[in-house]
Design a protein around this motif. Structure first.
Motif, PDB file in Angstrom:
ATOM      1  N   SER A   1       0.840  -1.213   0.000  1.00 14.11           N
ATOM      2  CA  SER A   1       0.000   0.000   0.000  1.00 14.11           C
ATOM      3  C   SER A   1       0.866   1.251   0.000  1.00 14.11           C
ATOM      4  N   LEU A   2       1.991   1.194   0.688  1.00 13.86           N
ATOM      5  CA  LEU A   2       2.917   2.334   0.690  1.00 13.86           C
ATOM      6  C   LEU A   2       3.491   2.541  -0.713  1.00 13.86           C
ATOM      7  N   HIS A   3       3.848   1.417  -1.353  1.00 13.98           N
ATOM      8  CA  HIS A   3       4.394   1.454  -2.715  1.00 13.98           C
ATOM      9  C   HIS A   3       3.404   2.106  -3.678  1.00 13.98           C
ATOM     10  N   ARG A   4       2.130   1.651  -3.535  1.00 12.08           N
ATOM     11  CA  ARG A   4       1.073   2.213  -4.389  1.00 12.08           C
ATOM     12  C   ARG A   4       0.905   3.702  -4.153  1.00 12.08           C
ATOM     13  N   LEU A   5       0.930   4.119  -2.887  1.00 12.01           N
ATOM     14  CA  LEU A   5       0.773   5.535  -2.511  1.00 12.01           C
ATOM     15  C   LEU A   5       1.903   6.358  -3.105  1.00 12.01           C
ATOM     16  N   GLU A   6       3.102   5.811  -3.020  1.00 11.02           N
ATOM     17  CA  GLU A   6       4.293   6.519  -3.532  1.00 11.02           C
ATOM     18  C   GLU A   6       4.184   6.732  -5.034  1.00 11.02           C
ATOM     19  N   LEU A   7       3.764   5.674  -5.761  1.00 10.05           N
ATOM     20  CA  LEU A   7       3.635   5.774  -7.222  1.00 10.05           C
ATOM     21  C   LEU A   7       2.609   6.835  -7.595  1.00 10.05           C
ATOM     22  N   ARG A   8       1.483   6.817  -6.854  1.00 11.74           N
ATOM     23  CA  ARG A   8       0.407   7.768  -7.177  1.00 11.74           C
ATOM     24  C   ARG A   8       0.863   9.194  -6.953  1.00 11.74           C
ATOM     25  N   LEU A   9       1.620   9.400  -5.890  1.00  6.72           N
ATOM     26  CA  LEU A   9       2.144  10.752  -5.597  1.00  6.72           C
ATOM     27  C   LEU A   9       3.111  11.185  -6.695  1.00  6.72           C
ATOM     28  N   ALA A  10       3.964  10.233  -7.099  1.00  7.59           N
ATOM     29  CA  ALA A  10       4.964  10.553  -8.139  1.00  7.59           C
ATOM     30  C   ALA A  10       4.267  10.897  -9.454  1.00  7.59           C
ATOM     31  N   GLN A  11       3.240  10.145  -9.820  1.00  8.97           N
ATOM     32  CA  GLN A  11       2.489  10.433 -11.056  1.00  8.97           C
ATOM     33  C   GLN A  11       1.824  11.795 -10.971  1.00  8.97           C
ATOM     34  N   ALA A  12       1.279  12.097  -9.800  1.00  9.37           N
ATOM     35  CA  ALA A  12       0.607  13.396  -9.612  1.00  9.37           C
ATOM     36  C   ALA A  12       1.600  14.529  -9.770  1.00  9.37           C
ATOM     37  N   ALA A  13       2.799  14.334  -9.251  1.00 11.48           N
ATOM     38  CA  ALA A  13       3.810  15.399  -9.349  1.00 11.48           C
ATOM     39  C   ALA A  13       4.456  15.436 -10.718  1.00 11.48           C
ATOM     40  N   GLY A  14       4.219  14.415 -11.530  1.00 11.20           N
ATOM     41  CA  GLY A  14       4.788  14.376 -12.886  1.00 11.20           C
ATOM     42  C   GLY A  14       6.159  13.751 -12.930  1.00 11.20           C
ATOM     43  N   PHE A  15       6.619  13.198 -11.789  1.00  4.64           N
ATOM     44  CA  PHE A  15       7.948  12.588 -11.777  1.00  4.64           C
ATOM     45  C   PHE A  15       7.905  11.169 -12.311  1.00  4.64           C
ATOM     46  N   ASP A  16       9.032  10.753 -12.838  1.00  4.97           N
ATOM     47  CA  ASP A  16       9.204   9.375 -13.257  1.00  4.97           C
ATOM     48  C   ASP A  16       9.954   8.686 -12.123  1.00  4.97           C
ATOM     49  N   SER A  17       9.255   7.935 -11.262  1.00  5.28           N
ATOM     50  CA  SER A  17       9.876   7.434 -10.035  1.00  5.28           C
ATOM     51  C   SER A  17      10.994   6.442 -10.325  1.00  5.28           C
ATOM     52  N   LEU A  18      10.932   5.823 -11.500  1.00  2.00           N
ATOM     53  CA  LEU A  18      11.927   4.765 -11.750  1.00  2.00           C
ATOM     54  C   LEU A  18      13.162   5.288 -12.482  1.00  2.00           C
ATOM     55  N   GLY A  19      13.176   6.599 -12.865  1.00  4.42           N
ATOM     56  CA  GLY A  19      14.357   7.116 -13.558  1.00  4.42           C
ATOM     57  C   GLY A  19      14.834   8.406 -12.924  1.00  4.42           C
ATOM     58  N   PRO A  20      16.076   8.857 -13.241  1.00  2.00           N
ATOM     59  CA  PRO A  20      16.574  10.120 -12.674  1.00  2.00           C
ATOM     60  C   PRO A  20      15.795  11.326 -13.225  1.00  2.00           C
ATOM     61  N   ALA A  21      15.817  12.446 -12.453  1.00  2.00           N
ATOM     62  CA  ALA A  21      14.988  13.600 -12.785  1.00  2.00           C
ATOM     63  C   ALA A  21      15.400  14.265 -14.101  1.00  2.00           C
ATOM     64  N   LEU A  22      16.712  14.187 -14.451  1.00  2.00           N
ATOM     65  CA  LEU A  22      17.185  14.901 -15.650  1.00  2.00           C
ATOM     66  C   LEU A  22      17.113  14.050 -16.929  1.00  2.00           C
ATOM     67  N   ALA A  23      16.627  12.809 -16.830  1.00  2.00           N
ATOM     68  CA  ALA A  23      16.602  11.944 -18.028  1.00  2.00           C
ATOM     69  C   ALA A  23      15.485  12.387 -18.965  1.00  2.00           C
ATOM     70  N   VAL A  24      15.500  11.813 -20.202  1.00  2.00           N
ATOM     71  CA  VAL A  24      14.475  12.120 -21.221  1.00  2.00           C
ATOM     72  C   VAL A  24      13.162  11.542 -20.750  1.00  2.00           C
TER      73      VAL A  24
END
Lengths: 167, 174
Positions: free
Chosen positions: B13-36
């Motif tokens: 559930s924590l994993h799911r929450l983290e992914l949802r937050l990352a999607q909301a913020a527009g981040f790609d949680s599985l890659g670095p911030a400066l990548a394509v």
């Protein structure tokens, strides 16, 4: 069949549990008893006063045996932590209660302590102490109206009785 | 039901929450911030979906807790709050003190009268400590308290006299 341990039933057990254990209880009572012998009147919790009472009276019973008695001196030495009270115990308290067999102390309950705990307090004293008495001495004053009227009535009755005798 | 199962559920559930937050913020949680920027939702690891299917609502149902079903009505509340075991008990053992007229409990000393006695006792003890001069000097003689213009009587022979500089209070008779 016996369902509970004898240790868990406290029928007839007279000594209360106080402090951190039996040794702590004796130390507490010893301090209280020393204070009582020094000041002859102390205020404590009701349960503590009740416990000390037994030891206070027993101590006087042993002190009456005289200070040459080995056991009496050993007990006085144990129970009185302040050693200037040992002569007082043998020469003042034992002598004061020479002619009494028991009942050397008075215990009276006080209103509950003013603190948050509202503890039940009691005052414990040796009889014959120099302080003001706890229970007020009942004085019957002749100067009350009722007593004056009764006095007048008795005198009138006496007068009438003597008149009847004469006539 | 097991502790391990519960921990696994919480982790997921924590994993799911983290992914949802990352999607909301527009981040790609599985890659670095400066990548394509790649696809916004990367393929999830497969083992998580399998486990969710195998134990469907078992772990989620453990999170039911007790809660009141209905609002307690004021009538029921009044019954509970005003029940005699919650009310303060009435005392019938109060009586006026014979000496001062203040109220006292029958089996107890009067507080007002005892206060007077206690104050006088402390004054006497203060005088005694002045006479003794130091700690642990209790004499092996009786004491007697004498007030202004009082002489020691025959019974007071051999006693230590404690002088008090006031006239004798009416409640402290000889």
């Amino acid at each position: 069949m016996r369902l509970t341990l004898r240790a868990l039933i406290s029928h007839g057990r007279v000594a209360r549990k106080m402090g951190l254990g039996p040794e702590s209880r004796i130390n507490l009572l010893r301090n209280l008893l020393t204070g009582l012998v020094r000041h002859e009147r102390i205020e404590t919790g009701k349960a503590r006063a009740d416990e000390v009472r037994f030891y206070a009276e027993k101590l006087i019973d042993y002190a009456k045996k005289g200070d040459t008695d080995e056991k009496a001196m050993k007990l006085a030495d144990f129970w009185l932590t302040e050693k200037d009270l040992i002569p007082k115990l043998f020469k003042v308290l034992a002598v004061r209660f020479e002619n009494q067999t028991g009942g050397y102390t008075n215990m009276a309950r006080l209103p509950n302590r003013e603190n948050l705990d509202r503890a039940a307090m009691a005052v414990l004293e040796y009889k014959g102490n120099p302080f003001p008495p706890l229970y007020p001495v009942k004085r019957v004053s002749e100067l009350n109206l009722v007593n004056q009227l009764l006095k007048g009535y008795r005198e009138e009755k006496a007068q009438m009785a003597t008149e009847k005798k004469d006539s | 039901m097991t502790v391990l199962g519960l921990l696994q559920f919480l982790g997921r559930s924590l994993h799911r929450l983290e992914l949802r937050l990352a999607q909301a913020a527009g981040f790609d949680s599985l890659g670095p911030a400066l990548a394509v920027n790649g696809p916004s939702v990367l393929p999830q690891p497969h083992h998580s979906s399998n486990e969710e299917n195998s134990q469907p609502s078992f772990m989620d149902s453990i999170f039911w807790m007790a809660a009141p079903k209905k609002r307690r009505t004021i009538e029921v509340n009044r019954c509970r709050r005003r029940n005699p075991n919650k009310m303060i008990k009435v005392k019938y053992n109060i009586e006026p003190c014979v000496e001062c007229g203040n109220m006292k409990l029958k089996h107890t000393l009067c507080g007002f009268c005892y206060e007077k006695i206690s104050k006088e006792t402390t004054n006497i003890r203060r005088q005694i400590s002045v006479m003794e001069g130091g700690p642990l000097k209790a004499p092996a003689v009786e004491s007697v308290v004498l007030y202004d213009s009082e002489k020691p009587s025959d019974a007071d022979q051999g006693k230590r006299i404690v002088e008090r500089n006031r006239k004798r209070p009416y409640w402290f008779s000889l």
